[in-house]
Design a protein around this motif. Structure first.
Motif, PDB file in Angstrom:
ATOM      1  N   GLY A   1      -7.619  -1.234  -4.115  1.00 37.79           N
ATOM      2  CA  GLY A   1      -6.180  -1.281  -3.897  1.00 37.79           C
ATOM      3  C   GLY A   1      -5.465  -1.760  -5.154  1.00 37.79           C
TER       4      GLY A   1
ATOM      5  N   ARG B   1       0.830  -1.211   0.000  1.00 38.90           N
ATOM      6  CA  ARG B   1       0.000   0.000   0.000  1.00 38.90           C
ATOM      7  C   ARG B   1       0.861   1.257   0.000  1.00 38.90           C
TER       8      ARG B   1
ATOM      9  N   ASP C   1       1.017   0.983  -4.222  1.00 39.78           N
ATOM     10  CA  ASP C   1      -0.266   1.655  -4.446  1.00 39.78           C
ATOM     11  C   ASP C   1      -0.068   3.171  -4.496  1.00 39.78           C
ATOM     12  N   LYS C   2       0.743   3.686  -3.591  1.00 38.42           N
ATOM     13  CA  LYS C   2       0.932   5.142  -3.526  1.00 38.42           C
ATOM     14  C   LYS C   2       1.560   5.679  -4.815  1.00 38.42           C
TER      15      LYS C   2
END
Ligand SMILES: [Mn+2]
Length: 486
Positions: free
Chosen positions: A393, A359, A363-364
């Protein structure tokens, strides 16, 4: 009596002639693989504990037809046994029963000539001991007499029950009976989670643990062995070939169901048993429904088609998505959104390395690009604006489950995850309507290695220009014409 004689004859036929299994795939995981996995689980278990894993239930579709049986992935991983109505016990230390020592027990379906005539061969006690390499194998009906006193263990570990298993009656060795017998043996009714919330006044002393086993299994399953990676690579490559063949075959007249069929036909050509999850084929606005599986639109027309499918090869499933213009050429708006998702995926794949966080890093990286891009295109009003255009996600592990078991820590060598950013702009969204009905997801299966990310599904083009090139190629499937029916 007469029936018994007929069944005996049948049984001999089945055992010796009718079901002599030849010309099978030769690349199944070996019994040594499963044995090694059981050893690894045992080593990770707390002292004086036992792990109990049940097979998956059979699910009814309607009347006398059941859904295709799918084994519980933990059970599959530890045994290789594909049949229902069975239970596995693994002990942290050797157990003594008279002059027999054991550290694992398995209870399996009994051989049954009449059932096998209808539903296919069962391994039975002998088959499980010879082919799967277990030394202590029993029929399910013996489970009620299991030579184990569960009260003496510090921990009795199992996954909690959902109480959704059917009682087939008349059979005291079906999964329902195995579970009920087990609950009695371990005084299951005394565990806090089995007691209705308003009655949880007294803290109950219990050795039952319904949490730890999942964590231990995740620690094993999230790191793939060499043997597992062979199967996963194959599943990913087959899924990628499906995408390529579909890019060649695509015409605006094709229905979502036909597109699905072409992917799945390619899978079968390679000997794939199943899809790892229901195939998602969504043209235009349908692509905005993340788990759209109706696939009922009659023609793709000028829309882009989002195709999220995964071949499951010998139990291991891929998860690959491509989004392509049905007429072979992205229009301006489609291309702008597509390129944004592509850039986000590239950034995510670059972060799919040892020590990354799914994440916080992968993801960022993609989400920042998408937010900036949506702002630049005037679809959102600031880069910090909360929006639903990228509502999921970016990554999950794959393996025996398409969303595979994992403890969600930092990435390690031989983990394999998806990188799948997306942008979805449903009709009626709060932006210029020229964007409405555009949905793009690009998804690949990325292996984490010492030398950086390896894309197992990279064979299927991802770049917009490369997709347009492949779509110019002819497909033999376009010449496949069938009679028109009333
Ligand atoms: Mn996915």
């Amino acid at each position: 009596m007469k029936n018994n004689i007929i069944f005996s004859v049948l049984f001999c036929l089945i055992a010796n002639l009718g079901f002599s299994q030849t010309d099978l795939p030769t690349d199944y995981l070996s019994s040594d693989f499963h044995k090694d996995r059981r050893e690894s689980l045992r080593k990770s278990m707390p002292e004086n504990s036992v792990a109990i894993i049940f097979a998956n239930p059979v699910r009814n579709r309607a009347n006398d037809v059941d859904y295709i049986y799918h084994q519980d992935p933990n059970f599959q991983y530890l045994t290789g046994y594909k049949e229902p109505n069975s239970v596995l016990l693994i002990f942290s230390e050797d157990q003594v029963n008279g002059d027999n020592n054991f550290n694992e027990l398995i209870y399996v379906q009994k051989r049954d000539a009449s059932k096998e005539m209808w539903y296919g061969r069962r391994l039975g006690v002998d088959g499980v001991s010879q082919k799967l390499g277990f030394s202590d194998v029993y029929n399910g009906e013996d489970f009620k007499n299991i030579p184990v006193d569960f009260s003496k263990f510090d921990k009795v570990m199992f996954k909690n029950f959902r109480n959704d298993v059917r009682d087939s009656k008349r059979n005291d060795a079906d999964l329902y009976s195995l579970i009920e017998q087990f609950k009695t043996k371990v005084s299951y009714e005394s565990i806090p989670s089995a007691i209705p919330a308003d009655e949880k006044i007294v803290e109950v002393e219990t050795n039952i643990d319904v949490k730890t086993l999942t964590t231990l299994m995740a620690s094993l399953r999230e790191i793939k062995t060499k043997d597992e990676l062979v199967l996963l690579k194959k599943a990913c490559e087959i899924s990628a070939v499906g995408q390529i063949e579909m890019m060649k075959a695509m015409t605006p007249a094709m229905s979502e169901a036909e597109i699905q069929g072409i992917h799945e036909f390619v899978y079968k050509k390679y000997g794939v048993e199943y899809e790892g999850y229901p195939s998602i084929v969504g043209a235009g606005n349908n692509g905005c429904v993340l788990h759209y599986i109706d696939n009922s639109k009659m023609s793709a027309g000028k829309e882009m088609v989002l195709m999220d499918l995964g071949a499951e090869y010998h139990g291991y499933t891929a998860d690959v998505t491509r989004t392509i213009p049905a007429n072979g050429k992205f229009n301006t708006e489609q291309r702008a959104i597509y390129d944004l998702v592509y850039a986000a995926q590239e950034a995510g794949i670059a972060k799919t390395v040892i020590g990354s966080h799914m994440r916080k890093d992968i993801d960022k990286a993609g989400r920042d690009i998408i937010n900036q891009g949506l702002f630049d295109l005037g679809i959102i009003e600031s880069v910090d604006q909360k929006h639903l255009y990228f509502p999921h996600g970016t990554s999950h592990h794959i393996g025996l489950d398409v969303h595979d078991l994992s403890n969600r820590g930092l990435l390690q060598e031989n983990m394999i995850i998806t990188v799948e950013p997306g942008i979805y702009i449903p009709e009626g969204s709060d932006c210029d309507e020229k964007w409405w009905g555009i949905a793009v997801r690009i998804e690949d299966c990325i292996l984490v290695t010492k030398d950086g990310p390896v894309n197992f599904s990279g064979m299927a083009p991802r770049k917009a220009s490369e997709i347009e090139e492949v779509m110019k190629e002819q497909s033999i499937l376009n010449a496949f014409s069938l009679p028109v029916l009333d």
